[in-house]
Design an enzyme around this catalytic site. Structure first.
Site, PDB file in Angstrom:
ATOM      1  N   HIS A  68       0.835  -1.205   0.000  1.00 18.71           N
ATOM      2  CA  HIS A  68       0.000   0.000   0.000  1.00 18.71           C
ATOM      3  C   HIS A  68       0.867   1.252   0.000  1.00 18.71           C
ATOM      4  O   HIS A  68       0.546   2.239  -0.681  1.00 18.71           O
ATOM      5  CB  HIS A  68      -0.913  -0.029   1.230  1.00 18.71           C
ATOM      6  N   GLU A  71       2.038   1.806  -3.477  1.00 20.64           N
ATOM      7  CA  GLU A  71       0.971   2.336  -4.330  1.00 20.64           C
ATOM      8  C   GLU A  71       0.927   3.856  -4.250  1.00 20.64           C
ATOM      9  O   GLU A  71       0.809   4.551  -5.265  1.00 20.64           O
ATOM     10  CB  GLU A  71      -0.375   1.745  -3.911  1.00 20.64           C
ATOM     11  N   HIS A  72       1.035   4.398  -3.051  1.00 23.73           N
ATOM     12  CA  HIS A  72       1.049   5.853  -2.882  1.00 23.73           C
ATOM     13  C   HIS A  72       2.262   6.474  -3.563  1.00 23.73           C
ATOM     14  O   HIS A  72       2.164   7.499  -4.248  1.00 23.73           O
ATOM     15  CB  HIS A  72       1.080   6.201  -1.389  1.00 23.73           C
ATOM     16  N   GLU A 148      -4.401   8.479   6.695  1.00 24.99           N
ATOM     17  CA  GLU A 148      -5.396   7.579   6.097  1.00 24.99           C
ATOM     18  C   GLU A 148      -5.783   6.477   7.075  1.00 24.99           C
ATOM     19  O   GLU A 148      -6.967   6.143   7.232  1.00 24.99           O
ATOM     20  CB  GLU A 148      -4.836   6.970   4.814  1.00 24.99           C
TER      21      GLU A 148
END
Length: 455
Positions: A68, A71-72, A148
């Site tokens: 994850h 991905e950012h 987040e």
């Protein structure tokens, strides 16, 4: 096409017509890159996805949350483009671009007009192949991801869902949170994420899928050109990475009850058991079961929990499937004082279905609901693009609407009842977030009996 079409990893070219006269084509380059398209008649736009079959379940200790995190970071710039350049490229043509990290794959995607295909290919290829993972941007994005996670932790439904997966899946990697935890993100190093990037973003890992107004040959040429420009060696032979085993894993229950006590007006409640793998032949029967049991306003859960008793606003069933595991679950949001009662009602309804089966009218409604929803979903190129990705990465076969409806028509009431009996024979786990304690569910779960599957 008649029946499902297999996607063998060693077959370099494949072409066929699917329902609605869409043209599906597939090319496997010598380097292992796989390109799959569905040309849809009458489309003026397209959705393109760059997939790698690595998700949160694939992370090793010291890398939790890296998928994850990465991905950012791939949106934060390359040697050719800054983060702003990437954003402007799509905003300037009215396009959309984003990414998703899942438990078994990561996908970077965009939706654009057909005339903007080359731009989308160039930008997405640059992101996938040439991210800098700049140290300063790494620290900036660490803060964004922590925010987040904090946002998700403030959402009781998200918290309940994470606890539910942990409770049902136990130590299986699918039970881990996709985004990592605050401590693993704080401890993450650029070197660890870079190592994760270089190990999993290679030609043999890459799958490119496009649905809508696309010419397959034009796309293959554009992808090949952009990958060569990025410095990938497409001349070196490599077989595509193998698909995961579809054999069901042994799932050891994490815990029967997991409660997060919070002073909230409503309890978010999830109950479930290990379900079916994605390729299980009973997946279609599971879809029918989920529809009848908790898939709409006429479903048993909605009628019993909400309409007749007024105990919840939201109540439904769900059944995600992964390569070697799955979950069958129920959700309800209710007053904390009613959590035990709602749990009992939902379990009683499932047992009743397993013991007495479903009616012909319920089967007819489920068939109509599922066939209609499938047809409507395919009006969107996003859905078609995702179908191509899952077909290539997880299933190894393509199932069009006609074949899906044929399989749906073969499901019988006995199939549904037997599957329900199988589900109630498995160990139940409960996860809840709200103003309640773990012992709120003890009496209910201790009274559960296991019916025998119908002969």
């Amino acid at each position: 096409m008649k029946g499902a079409v297999e996607f063998p990893l060693d077959l370099t070219e494949l072409s066929f017509r699917a329902a609605g006269e869409s043209l599906v084509r597939r090319t496997v380059l010598p380097s292992g890159v796989r390109i799959v398209t569905e040309q849809v008649p009458g489309s003026r736009s397209l959705t393109i996805g760059y997939w790698v079959a690595v998700g949160s379940r694939d992370e090793q200790p010291g890398h939790f949350g890296s998928t994850h995190f990465l991905e950012h970071l791939l949106f934060k710039g390359t040697a050719e483009r800054s983060a702003l350049d990437i954003a402007i490229a799509f905003d300037a043509v009215g396009g959309e671009h984003n990414a998703m990290t899942a438990k078994e794959y990561t996908c970077y995607y965009a939706k654009v007009q057909d005339r903007d295909l080359n731009m989308a290919v160039e930008v997405l290829t640059d992101m996938i192949t040439s991210s800098l993972l700049d140290p300063a941007e790494f620290e900036t994005e660490r803060g964004v991801i922590l925010e987040e996670l904090a946002m998700a932790d403030d959402d009781p439904a998200d918290v309940a869902n994470e606890r539910f997966f942990q409770a049902v899946m136990g130590t299986h990697p699918l039970g881990r949170p996709i985004g990592g935890r605050p401590d693993t993100i704080r401890d993450a190093t650029r070197d660890a994420v870079w190592e994760h990037y270089r190990a999993n973003y290679r030609p043999q890992d890459l799958v490119v899928t496009v649905a809508g107004a696309v010419d397959h040959d034009v796309l293959v040429a554009a992808v090949t050109r952009s990958l060569l420009q990025a410095g990938w060696d497409l001349g070196e032979y490599a077989a595509p990475v193998g698909r995961r085993s579809g054999t069901a894993a042994v799932i050891n229950q994490g815990q029967p009850v997991s409660v997060v006590h919070r002073p909230l007006e409503q309890a978010n409640l999830l109950i479930g058991v290990p379900g079916l793998v994605a390729a299980d032949d009973r997946r279609v029967a599971m879809n029918v079961l989920t529809s009848i049991f908790g898939g709409g306003m006429s479903s048993r859960l909605f009628q019993e929990v909400r309409e007749k008793r007024g105990l919840a606003y939201s109540v439904y069933a769900f059944a995600p499937g992964y390569s070697d595991a799955g979950i069958f679950g129920m959700y309800a949001g209710c007053t904390p004082a009613k959590a035990g009662q709602v749990t009992e009602i939902m379990l009683d309804e499932l047992h009743r279905l397993a013991e007495h089966g479903v009616t012909a009218n319920e089967m007819k409604r489920a068939s109509g609901q599922l066939s209609g929803a499938s047809a409507l979903a395919l009006e969107d190129s996003d859905t078609r693009m995702s179908r191509l990705g899952r077909s290539e990465i997880t299933l190894g076969e393509f199932v069009d609407l006609d074949e899906a409806l044929r399989r749906l028509a073969l499901v019988t009431a006995d199939d549904v009842q037997q599957l329900a009996a199988d589900m109630v024979s498995r160990p139940f786990s409960v996860a809840a977030v709200g103003a309640l304690e773990e012992d709120a569910f003890d009496a209910v779960l201790s009274r559960r009996t296991v019916p025998q599957p119908p002969s």
